[in-house]
Motif scaffolding. Structure first.
Motif, PDB file in Angstrom:
ATOM      1  N   ALA A 165      -8.365  -2.641  -0.353  1.00 22.74           N
ATOM      2  CA  ALA A 165      -7.249  -1.696  -0.356  1.00 22.74           C
ATOM      3  C   ALA A 165      -5.995  -2.378   0.177  1.00 22.74           C
ATOM      4  CB  ALA A 165      -7.592  -0.488   0.512  1.00 22.74           C
ATOM      5  N   THR A 166      -4.892  -2.199  -0.544  1.00 23.20           N
ATOM      6  CA  THR A 166      -3.592  -2.681  -0.079  1.00 23.20           C
ATOM      7  C   THR A 166      -2.840  -1.515   0.542  1.00 23.20           C
ATOM      8  OG1 THR A 166      -3.452  -4.439  -1.733  1.00 23.20           O
ATOM      9  CG2 THR A 166      -1.385  -3.691  -0.768  1.00 23.20           C
TER      10      THR A 166
ATOM     11  N   THR B 193       5.931  -3.837   5.813  1.00 25.59           N
ATOM     12  CA  THR B 193       4.657  -4.452   6.180  1.00 25.59           C
ATOM     13  C   THR B 193       3.605  -4.158   5.119  1.00 25.59           C
ATOM     14  OG1 THR B 193       3.969  -2.512   7.450  1.00 25.59           O
ATOM     15  CG2 THR B 193       5.171  -4.239   8.633  1.00 25.59           C
ATOM     16  N   SER B 194       2.626  -5.034   5.024  1.00 26.07           N
ATOM     17  CA  SER B 194       1.535  -4.868   4.074  1.00 26.07           C
ATOM     18  C   SER B 194       0.278  -5.501   4.654  1.00 26.07           C
ATOM     19  CB  SER B 194       1.882  -5.522   2.737  1.00 26.07           C
ATOM     20  OG  SER B 194       0.818  -5.413   1.813  1.00 26.07           O
ATOM     21  N   ARG B 195      -0.846  -4.845   4.450  1.00 26.82           N
ATOM     22  CA  ARG B 195      -2.112  -5.406   4.897  1.00 26.82           C
ATOM     23  C   ARG B 195      -3.210  -5.028   3.923  1.00 26.82           C
ATOM     24  NH1 ARG B 195      -5.177  -1.725   8.608  1.00 26.82           N
ATOM     25  NH2 ARG B 195      -4.100   0.297   8.678  1.00 26.82           N
ATOM     26  N   SER B 196      -4.280  -5.804   3.924  1.00 27.57           N
ATOM     27  CA  SER B 196      -5.419  -5.559   3.047  1.00 27.57           C
ATOM     28  C   SER B 196      -6.642  -5.219   3.896  1.00 27.57           C
ATOM     29  CB  SER B 196      -5.715  -6.783   2.179  1.00 27.57           C
ATOM     30  OG  SER B 196      -4.637  -7.037   1.296  1.00 27.57           O
TER      31      SER B 196
ATOM     32  N   PHE C 203     -12.300   0.902   5.190  1.00 31.29           N
ATOM     33  CA  PHE C 203     -11.137   1.796   5.146  1.00 31.29           C
ATOM     34  C   PHE C 203     -11.487   3.165   5.730  1.00 31.29           C
ATOM     35  CE2 PHE C 203      -8.568   5.031   3.028  1.00 31.29           C
ATOM     36  CZ  PHE C 203      -7.277   4.534   3.174  1.00 31.29           C
ATOM     37  N   VAL C 204     -12.627   3.713   5.298  1.00 24.23           N
ATOM     38  CA  VAL C 204     -13.092   5.000   5.821  1.00 24.23           C
ATOM     39  C   VAL C 204     -13.851   4.735   7.120  1.00 24.23           C
ATOM     40  CG1 VAL C 204     -14.517   7.027   5.381  1.00 24.23           C
ATOM     41  CG2 VAL C 204     -13.214   5.989   3.522  1.00 24.23           C
ATOM     42  N   THR C 205     -13.438   5.428   8.186  1.00 24.25           N
ATOM     43  CA  THR C 205     -14.041   5.183   9.497  1.00 24.25           C
ATOM     44  C   THR C 205     -14.909   6.343   9.989  1.00 24.25           C
ATOM     45  OG1 THR C 205     -12.027   6.013  10.565  1.00 24.25           O
ATOM     46  CG2 THR C 205     -12.177   3.633  10.176  1.00 24.25           C
TER      47      THR C 205
ATOM     48  N   VAL D  38      -6.040  -0.412  -5.010  1.00 22.17           N
ATOM     49  CA  VAL D  38      -7.359  -0.970  -4.705  1.00 22.17           C
ATOM     50  C   VAL D  38      -7.677  -2.024  -5.756  1.00 22.17           C
ATOM     51  CG1 VAL D  38      -9.826  -0.520  -4.487  1.00 22.17           C
ATOM     52  CG2 VAL D  38      -8.181   1.154  -3.625  1.00 22.17           C
ATOM     53  N   TYR D  39      -8.111  -3.188  -5.292  1.00 20.65           N
ATOM     54  CA  TYR D  39      -8.430  -4.298  -6.190  1.00 20.65           C
ATOM     55  C   TYR D  39      -9.936  -4.505  -6.236  1.00 20.65           C
ATOM     56  CZ  TYR D  39      -8.422  -8.940  -8.289  1.00 20.65           C
ATOM     57  OH  TYR D  39      -8.643 -10.011  -9.123  1.00 20.65           O
ATOM     58  N   LEU D  40     -10.502  -4.519  -7.450  1.00 25.17           N
ATOM     59  CA  LEU D  40     -11.920  -4.768  -7.658  1.00 25.17           C
ATOM     60  C   LEU D  40     -12.079  -6.171  -8.234  1.00 25.17           C
ATOM     61  CD1 LEU D  40     -12.879  -1.366  -9.352  1.00 25.17           C
ATOM     62  CD2 LEU D  40     -12.856  -1.931  -6.903  1.00 25.17           C
TER      63      LEU D  40
END
Length: 311
Positions: A139-140, A147-150, A156-158, A174-176
């Motif tokens: 997930a981006t 700012t940007s993070r992957s 992602f889900v906690t 989201v990159y597959l």
């Protein structure tokens, strides 16, 4: 729908415009049903509408697939037979449609609900979470100040309706990766009722023909992913599940008690292990799914009044 506290709807994709009392709006199928108090005791005041973002829903390259957060479930469902993807050697695309069907939703929801919305709602039974976590999706996330993070979707889900987004941050895509898409896969899903919400949903993947990746969702409050260098035996798999999923991590709601979810997780995990350990092509064709919605049934013949079970 109770959104009578909303003072403005702002067309923007810029996290710098976010302030307390705001919520990002994509399809809105969950946000509108939750109402103004969706995120706590303080009511929402503004909606930051992504409807005019103009992001390309699906981008396919030889390296993988990029899903915009605003990609609808209907657009995702069409992906396996799209001209860009249909000729690629990616057997894991077979997971897309059973995951989409796991919504058990109306055409109205399918055409409005989005990939990003399902991830950000972060419910245990979110089938896009299952799909993207099972395929090592990344997930981006963009935030104020450019700012940007992957973040791996598996992280992602906690928790139940909880995720790693900080206030103002926005899920962009989201990159597959092709490495996961090219893997042989297995899918199992169970619900307590036909046409019911997923109580257990597991995806298995065989990387490089030897390494097993097992992703547990719906049964647990957040995705749990197990990785093995080789396919384990049944006892090793059961022991690994015992270590990875403490009793308190199993979800508890009307769609399944924790004890049932645990038992079914072990059962379906063993089915996946056995399927991927067997030579390819020796098992049943297509994903194994409970319920009446899969595989999709054709319409009755002309003049027939018979309806499929569960209709």
């Amino acid at each position: 729908m109770d959104m009578n506290t909303i003072e403005a709807v702002v067309l923007t994709t810029d996290p710098a415009q976010w302030r307390d009392g705001d919520a990002w709006l994509a399809g809105g199928t969950v946000l509108f049903s939750y109402g103004s108090y969706a995120f706590g005791p303080r009511p929402l005041r503004r909606l930051l509408d992504l409807g005019a973002a103009g992001w390309t829903p699906v981008t396919v390259t030889g390296d993988g697939i990029d899903l915009a957060a605003t990609c609808t479930i209907a657009e995702l469902y069409r992906l396996p037979e799209s001209p860009d993807a249909s000729g690629l050697p990616w057997p894991a695309l077979d997971l897309v449609r059973p995951c989409c069907d796991s919504f058990v939703a109306s055409f109205k929801v399918w055409n409005m609900s989005t990939v990003g919305g399902n991830l950000c709602t972060s419910l245990p039974a979110g089938p896009v979470i299952s799909l993207c976590a099972g395929l090592d999706g990344m997930a981006t996330i963009v935030g104020p100040g450019g700012t940007s993070r992957s973040v791996p979707v598996a992280d992602f889900v906690t928790g139940d309706a909880e995720n790693c987004l900080a206030p103002g941050e926005l899920l962009r895509s989201v990159y597959l990766p092709a490495s996961a898409l090219s893997s042989r896969t297995a899918f199992r899903r169970l619900s307590l009722s036909n046409l019911g919400r997923s109580g257990v949903l597991l995806i298995g993947r065989l990387d490089g023909g030897t390494a097993l990746v097992l992703t547990v969702t719906a049964a647990t409050k957040r995705p749990v992913q197990l990785r093995f260098d080789t396919i384990p035996d049944a006892d090793h798999l059961a022991a690994a599940l015992e270590d990875a999923i403490p009793a308190g991590l199993y979800h508890d709601d009307i769609h399944g008690l924790p004890a049932w979810r645990r038992d079914m997780t072990y059962r379906l995990a063993e089915e996946i292990r056995a399927e991927l350990a067997a030579p390819e092509g020796t098992g049943a064709a297509g994903p194994t799914v409970s319920g009446d919605f899969w595989p999709p049934r054709s319409a009755p013949a002309s003049g027939s009044t018979a309806l499929p079970k569960g209709a």
